[in-house]
Scaffold this active site. Structure first.
Site, PDB file in Angstrom:
ATOM      1  CB  ALA A   6      82.421  18.265  40.123  1.00  0.00           C
ATOM      2  CG  PHE A   7      79.555  19.888  35.185  1.00  0.00           C
ATOM      3  CD1 PHE A   7      79.439  20.820  36.200  1.00  0.00           C
ATOM      4  CD2 PHE A   7      79.658  20.349  33.876  1.00  0.00           C
ATOM      5  CE1 PHE A   7      79.413  22.185  35.918  1.00  0.00           C
ATOM      6  CE2 PHE A   7      79.632  21.707  33.590  1.00  0.00           C
ATOM      7  CZ  PHE A   7      79.517  22.619  34.613  1.00  0.00           C
ATOM      8  CE  LYS A   8      82.593  24.692  37.837  1.00  0.00           C
ATOM      9  NZ  LYS A   8      81.396  24.241  38.589  1.00  0.00           N
ATOM     10  CG  ASP A   9      86.606  16.225  37.108  1.00  0.00           C
ATOM     11  OD1 ASP A   9      87.471  17.067  37.416  1.00  0.00           O
ATOM     12  OD2 ASP A   9      86.102  15.430  37.935  1.00  0.00           O
ATOM     13  CG  LEU A  49      88.348  22.460  34.121  1.00  0.00           C
ATOM     14  CD1 LEU A  49      88.008  22.716  35.582  1.00  0.00           C
ATOM     15  CD2 LEU A  49      89.289  23.539  33.610  1.00  0.00           C
TER      16      LEU A  49
END
Ligand SMILES: *Cc1c(COP(=O)(O)O)cnc(C)c1O
Length: 454
Positions: free
Chosen positions: A107-110, A113
């Site tokens: 997911a783009f949050k990687d 993060l």
């Protein structure tokens, strides 16, 4: 570069302190005290790949970290991605898609993060500190946060999720990470219960300081900073200014695009695409920011009524007038509504809300026209792009691997297309979780016990 709060009560914060601080101590969000104009750099930056562009851009904002160290952190953060280019632009019929989901949790949050995990580790090691991160998740954020800090000596992470109410796949993405510093807490309650427990624990300042509690939520400035890079990168791949369609929940992703434009990158419009939780679409249409009831949709990562990064946008919209931001947010906090005199007209943002049915149709249409399989969040942006077809070129931000949402995707496409080997393999892996009642005391006792054990 120093940082200040959107509410005016905090100034002169260095980047490393901003990373650790998260929310500013006056309740506002941290923003740079001034924005550099980088337009003169553009010609030279056009040839750079994603990580090289990150290495060129981030030193402007993180000038208290020596450049060689920062470059190493960037390399380490993005070495975990499945494709060497980290992000890529793919065609989907007449649309362009910027795929941001090739990181460890798909997911783009990687993108943010993985870098935040490196930055935490670096600053904590330098200071000889230990951080206990506590957060609640209804799905995606938990696994991306865990993947960002797993295995690190100076961090423990405690993620609360509602027992039995996150998808089996999402739960496995968290609980199969069996590193000693990762604690997945299945709470007997709802997501709201989990969130309230976390809020109550953070409000206990004595406990917060004694156990050095930290957060990884989307208000952390370093997350926004990391996300600026992919807008910058994508905008430099075209010969004319690029418009972006962005599926939006907390306004974190699209806000990074807004800043990229302010920095001088060749960006036209930004389309804020919401699902049926349309507080932002209503705001951009009317100027009124008014809380509604949360609806559960095909796009759970966007089932949000209050957009935590919106305050940063307001700050710039009000010409960096922190007093106006503070007054607006205070109105909203006390009455659930706050208004501008007229609909905002910044020349950059367009907005529209997409229903569940339209989301599913968009997945099916795009697949039939081009063979491209989009996840539901990405499809919200694609449906929005159809309504703004006078904008060209358009890049739709793709925020998740479709196999993370197999039921919706397969049924919209009418075929069994949503698979990913790493997700298929999760089912056979060992997993670890602890079950707790929905009780603040029980969660605090758990944290104390784990911290003592180390
Ligand atoms: C978090 C998330 C979003 C929304 O991003 P915001 O920064 O909250 O606007 C969209 N899609 C997916 C898959 C997400 O995980």
């Amino acid at each position: 570069m120093k940082y200040c709060s959107t509410r005016g009560g905090v100034n002169g914060v260095a980047f490393k302190d901003a990373v650790i601080m998260g929310l500013a101590d006056d309740g506002g969000l941290l923003v740079p005290e001034s924005l550099p104009d980088l337009s003169r750099e553009m010609p030279g930056w056009r040839k750079l790949g994603f990580t090289d562009l990150a290495k060129a851009l981030l030193p402007y904002f993180a000038d208290d970290i020596p450049e060689t160290d920062l470059h190493r952190l960037i390399d380490q953060a993005y070495a975990t991605f499945d494709i060497p280019e980290v992000v890529r632009i793919a065609p989907a019929g007449d649309l362009n898609v910027l795929e941001l989901f090739h990181g460890p949790t798909l997911a783009f949050k990687d993108v943010a993060l993985q870098l935040l995990g490196q930055l935490f580790d670096y600053v904590l090691a330098e200071r000889g500190d230990h951080l206990n991160i506590i957060g609640a998740t209804s799905g995606d954020t938990g696994s991306a946060a865990i993947a960002g800090v797993r295995g690190r000596d100076n961090i423990d992470i405690f993620i609360l999720f509602p027992n039995g109410r996150v998808s089996a796949l999402q739960e496995l993405q968290m609980t199969t990470v069996t590193d000693e510093n990762v604690h997945c807490l299945a709470v007997d309650g709802s997501f709201d219960d989990c969130q309230n427990i976390v809020k109550t624990i953070f409000a206990d300042l004595e406990f917060k300081h004694r156990y050095n509690l930290g957060a990884v939520n989307s208000v952390n400035w370093a997350r926004v900073l990391a996300q600026i890079v992919y807008y910058a990168y994508a905008s430099l791949q075209f010969d004319e200014p690029v418009n972006f369609c962005v599926p939006t929940g907390n306004f974190g992703n699209v806000f990074a695009g807004y800043l990229a434009k302010q920095l001088g990158f060749p960006i036209g419009k930004l389309v804020v695409a919401t699902n049926e939780n349309d507080i932002l679409a209503r705001f951009f249409a009317t100027g009124e920011y008014a809380r509604g009831d949360v609806r559960f949709t095909h796009t759970p990562a966007m089932d949000i009524q209050v957009a935590s990064n919106f305050e940063r946008y307001l700050y710039y919209y009000f010409g960096c007038d922190a007093g106006r931001v503070a007054a607006f947010m205070e109105d909203f906090r006390t009455t659930g509504t706050a208004s501008l005199d007229a609909p905002p007209n910044d020349g950059v943002i367009e907005s529209t809300a997409v229903t569940n049915d339209e989301t599913a149709s968009a997945i099916g249409d795009v697949y039939r026209q081009s063979g491209y399989v989009a996840d539901p969040h990405t499809a919200v942006g694609m449906a929005a792009a159809r309504r703004f077809d006078h904008l060209s070129p358009v890049v739709c931000i793709a925020t998740a691997e479709p196999a993370k949402f197999p039921e919706v995707v397969n049924s919209a496409v009418g075929e069994d297309v949503a698979h990913h080997p790493r997700l298929d393999a999760l089912k056979g892996l060992p997993s670890r979780r602890d079950e707790l009642p929905a009780d603040v005391g029980a969660v605090k006792a758990f944290v104390q016990q784990r911290v003592r054990d180390e």
